[in-house]
Write an enzyme that holds these catalytic residues in place. Structure first.
Site, PDB file in Angstrom:
ATOM      1  N   TYR A   1      24.220  31.342  42.798  1.00  0.00           N
ATOM      2  CA  TYR A   1      25.443  31.221  43.597  1.00  0.00           C
ATOM      3  C   TYR A   1      25.300  32.130  44.833  1.00  0.00           C
ATOM      4  O   TYR A   1      24.820  33.271  44.722  1.00  0.00           O
ATOM      5  CB  TYR A   1      26.647  31.631  42.737  1.00  0.00           C
ATOM      6  CG  TYR A   1      27.871  31.951  43.540  1.00  0.00           C
ATOM      7  CD1 TYR A   1      28.446  30.997  44.377  1.00  0.00           C
ATOM      8  CD2 TYR A   1      28.455  33.215  43.495  1.00  0.00           C
ATOM      9  CE1 TYR A   1      29.557  31.300  45.138  1.00  0.00           C
ATOM     10  CE2 TYR A   1      29.576  33.513  44.249  1.00  0.00           C
ATOM     11  CZ  TYR A   1      30.113  32.558  45.079  1.00  0.00           C
ATOM     12  OH  TYR A   1      31.210  32.858  45.833  1.00  0.00           O
TER      13      TYR A   1
ATOM     14  N   LYS B   1      37.009  29.978  37.407  1.00  0.00           N
ATOM     15  CA  LYS B   1      36.578  28.585  37.317  1.00  0.00           C
ATOM     16  C   LYS B   1      37.105  27.913  36.038  1.00  0.00           C
ATOM     17  O   LYS B   1      38.291  27.836  35.851  1.00  0.00           O
ATOM     18  CB  LYS B   1      35.059  28.544  37.439  1.00  0.00           C
ATOM     19  CG  LYS B   1      34.520  29.363  38.629  1.00  0.00           C
ATOM     20  CD  LYS B   1      34.977  28.805  39.957  1.00  0.00           C
ATOM     21  CE  LYS B   1      34.840  29.665  41.180  1.00  0.00           C
ATOM     22  NZ  LYS B   1      33.974  30.785  41.252  1.00  0.00           N
TER      23      LYS B   1
ATOM     24  N   ASP C   1      24.743  33.847  33.636  1.00  0.00           N
ATOM     25  CA  ASP C   1      26.013  33.455  34.245  1.00  0.00           C
ATOM     26  C   ASP C   1      26.384  32.102  33.639  1.00  0.00           C
ATOM     27  O   ASP C   1      25.754  31.078  33.912  1.00  0.00           O
ATOM     28  CB  ASP C   1      25.846  33.370  35.770  1.00  0.00           C
ATOM     29  CG  ASP C   1      27.151  33.038  36.474  1.00  0.00           C
ATOM     30  OD1 ASP C   1      28.014  32.373  35.874  1.00  0.00           O
ATOM     31  OD2 ASP C   1      27.301  33.441  37.647  1.00  0.00           O
TER      32      ASP C   1
ATOM     33  N   ARG D   1      44.264  51.123  34.034  1.00  0.00           N
ATOM     34  CA  ARG D   1      42.883  50.886  34.490  1.00  0.00           C
ATOM     35  C   ARG D   1      41.949  50.944  33.288  1.00  0.00           C
ATOM     36  O   ARG D   1      41.018  50.154  33.163  1.00  0.00           O
ATOM     37  CB  ARG D   1      42.465  51.900  35.566  1.00  0.00           C
ATOM     38  CG  ARG D   1      40.966  51.822  35.863  1.00  0.00           C
ATOM     39  CD  ARG D   1      40.520  52.506  37.160  1.00  0.00           C
ATOM     40  NE  ARG D   1      41.214  53.719  37.479  1.00  0.00           N
ATOM     41  CZ  ARG D   1      41.038  54.905  36.852  1.00  0.00           C
ATOM     42  NH1 ARG D   1      40.189  55.014  35.848  1.00  0.00           N
ATOM     43  NH2 ARG D   1      41.726  55.971  37.230  1.00  0.00           N
TER      44      ARG D   1
HETATM   45  N1  PLP Z   1      29.083  32.904  39.474  1.00  0.00           N
HETATM   46  C1  PLP Z   1      29.196  31.619  39.839  1.00  0.00           C
HETATM   47  C2  PLP Z   1      28.295  30.597  39.217  1.00  0.00           C
HETATM   48  C3  PLP Z   1      30.145  31.251  40.786  1.00  0.00           C
HETATM   49  O1  PLP Z   1      30.233  29.948  41.145  1.00  0.00           O
HETATM   50  C4  PLP Z   1      30.973  32.235  41.362  1.00  0.00           C
HETATM   51  C5  PLP Z   1      31.983  31.885  42.385  1.00  0.00           C
HETATM   52  O2  PLP Z   1      31.993  30.791  42.909  1.00  0.00           O
HETATM   53  C6  PLP Z   1      30.806  33.571  40.960  1.00  0.00           C
HETATM   54  C7  PLP Z   1      29.863  33.871  40.000  1.00  0.00           C
HETATM   55  C8  PLP Z   1      31.633  34.672  41.563  1.00  0.00           C
HETATM   56  O3  PLP Z   1      32.913  34.634  41.024  1.00  0.00           O
HETATM   57  P1  PLP Z   1      34.242  35.090  41.815  1.00  0.00           P
HETATM   58  O4  PLP Z   1      34.427  34.139  42.958  1.00  0.00           O
HETATM   59  O5  PLP Z   1      35.309  34.986  40.769  1.00  0.00           O
HETATM   60  O6  PLP Z   1      34.009  36.484  42.288  1.00  0.00           O
END
Ligand code: PLP
Length: 398
Positions: free
Chosen positions: A120, A218, A193, A67
């Site tokens: 998101y 992604k 992000d 961890r």
């Molecule tokens: N940030 C963006 C722009 C996303 O599109 C997503 C998920 O679609 C996330 C964060 C969250 O990521 P996760 O699905 O890996 O938890």
């Protein structure tokens, strides 16, 4: 080479070699020295929870419990830090786990954050339904509108300005350097992000951001076969604080997930080139199409954030959104009719995906300031033969 951190150590790998810092070179080598024991050129999957100590406290390679740190995860963390030009990278079980850890590390109940008005949906839900109950205040503002962001700041209380650029799913663009100035004046951190762009197209830390967030699910992973998240801090001190919380909160990336993500990252540059090239061809098809009322893509000269995108991005990415003539029902029909574009959530994989954000990824924002238009369709343009993708969209829009 910029290995992001040495503690608790990258051993049993060799000492980092002195190599050039080109992006693709770092993607393949940063954090990924050949295994010292066997010479394996790919970091092994250390599928292990604990490590033998040579006497109490006598750690062989700096590792004591997975961890806290695991060599496969360290390889990924060092690579992501190098690609984002940051001081410290940290890998998590998901993008949302990374976001949660970051926010609880740098905020306390009673603090406030400015969030994008087109974040998101899952990020919005984390703020509105989870951290709100913890006592974290939040105000949505358009990240591309400096005056709106300034107006949303609560002096002394705002600890974070959060931004997604390009944003999901409206492909809004925010001026990272401009927001960094606003954040600095307010005594807040700028968090970007960078999931949609990936560090291949944009490096927010070099533009003044303090922390980059990724859903590595992604483009970083790139093959729709692993869920993960990452944080990269510009500053080593902040990186240490985040690492403390990563261990204390525990939502770490497992060794196999870290290994899969790292395998994807090695081809990030070549994949992104093809994602961008295919997306540009698709934008040309959609722009002016009789069944499409608007195309949202930062590469279009008419996009409100185009000039900023030109300044801070290398190319405009593989995500394309568009609004369908005839409204929500028609948009849903288009999503149902594609044959090669798979109807699915998520994005950034080699295969093309289509989705209806209002009913799928962003359903949790319904009824809020972040609700997305019902006639919106989002494409994650993959790296298939572009003529096949164009033909599929043509028939779906007919
Ligand atoms: N940030 C963006 C722009 C996303 O599109 C997503 C998920 O679609 C996330 C964060 C969250 O990521 P996760 O699905 O890996 O938890």
């Amino acid at each position: 080479m910029s290995a992001a951190h040495s503690a608790p150590g990258n051993t049993p790998q060799d000492a980092p070699r002195d190599i050039a810092h080109g992006f693709e070179t770092l993607a393949i080598h940063a954090g990924q020295e050949p295994d010292a024991l066997t010479g394996a050129v790919v970091p092994p999957i250390y599928q292990v929870s604990t490590y033998k100590q040579d006497g109490v406290g006598g750690l062989r390679g700096g590792y004591e419990y997975s961890r806290s740190a695991n060599p496969t995860r360290t390889a990924l963390e060092d690579c992501v830090a190098a690609l984002e030009a940051g001081a410290r990278g940290l890998a998590f079980a998901s993008g949302l786990a990374a976001e949660d850890c970051l926010l609880r590390a740098v905020c306390a109940p009673g603090d406030h954050v400015v969030i994008p008005n087109d974040a998101y949906g899952g990020t919005f839900r984390l703020f509105a339904k989870v951290l709100d109950r913890w006592g974290l205040g939040w105000t949505p503002a358009a990240s591309g509108d400096a005056a709106a962001v300034r107006a949303a700041i609560r002096p002394g209380k705002t600890k974070v300005i959060w931004c997604e650029t390009p944003s999901n799913p409206l492909l809004g663009v925010a001026d990272i350097a401009g927001l960094a100035d606003i954040a600095r004046e307010a005594g807040a951190l700028l968090v970007v992000d960078n999931t949609f762009a990936s560090p291949y197209l944009q490096q927010p830390l070099t533009l003044g951001a303090d922390v980059v967030v990724h859903s590595t699910t992604k483009y970083m992973g790139g093959h729709s076969d692993v869920v993960g998240g990452a944080l990269v801090a510009a500053d080593a001190g902040l990186g240490e604080k985040l690492a403390y919380h990563q261990n204390a909160m525990g939502a770490v990336a497992g060794p196999f997930d870290a290994w899969l993500t790292l395998r994807g990252i090695r081809t990030l540059g070549v994949r992104m080139d093809r994602h961008c090239a295919n997306a540009e061809r698709i934008v040309r098809l959609l722009d002016g199409h009789a069944s499409v009322t608007e195309v949202l893509y930062p590469g279009l000269p008419g996009h409100p954030g185009h000039d900023v995108a030109v300044k801070q991005m290398k190319a405009y990415g593989g995500m394309v959104s568009f609004r369908v003539a005839g409204g929500e029902q028609r948009a849903v029909e288009v999503c149902d009719r594609t044959k090669l574009f798979t109807l699915a959530e998520s994005l950034g994989g080699v295969e093309s995906l289509i989705e209806h954000p209002g009913r799928m990824t962003h359903a949790s924002a319904a009824g809020s300031a972040l609700e997305v238009p019902g006639d919106l369709v989002r494409l994650s343009v993959g790296i298939e033969t572009v003529d096949d993708l164009l033909a599929d969209l043509e028939q779906a829009l007919r």
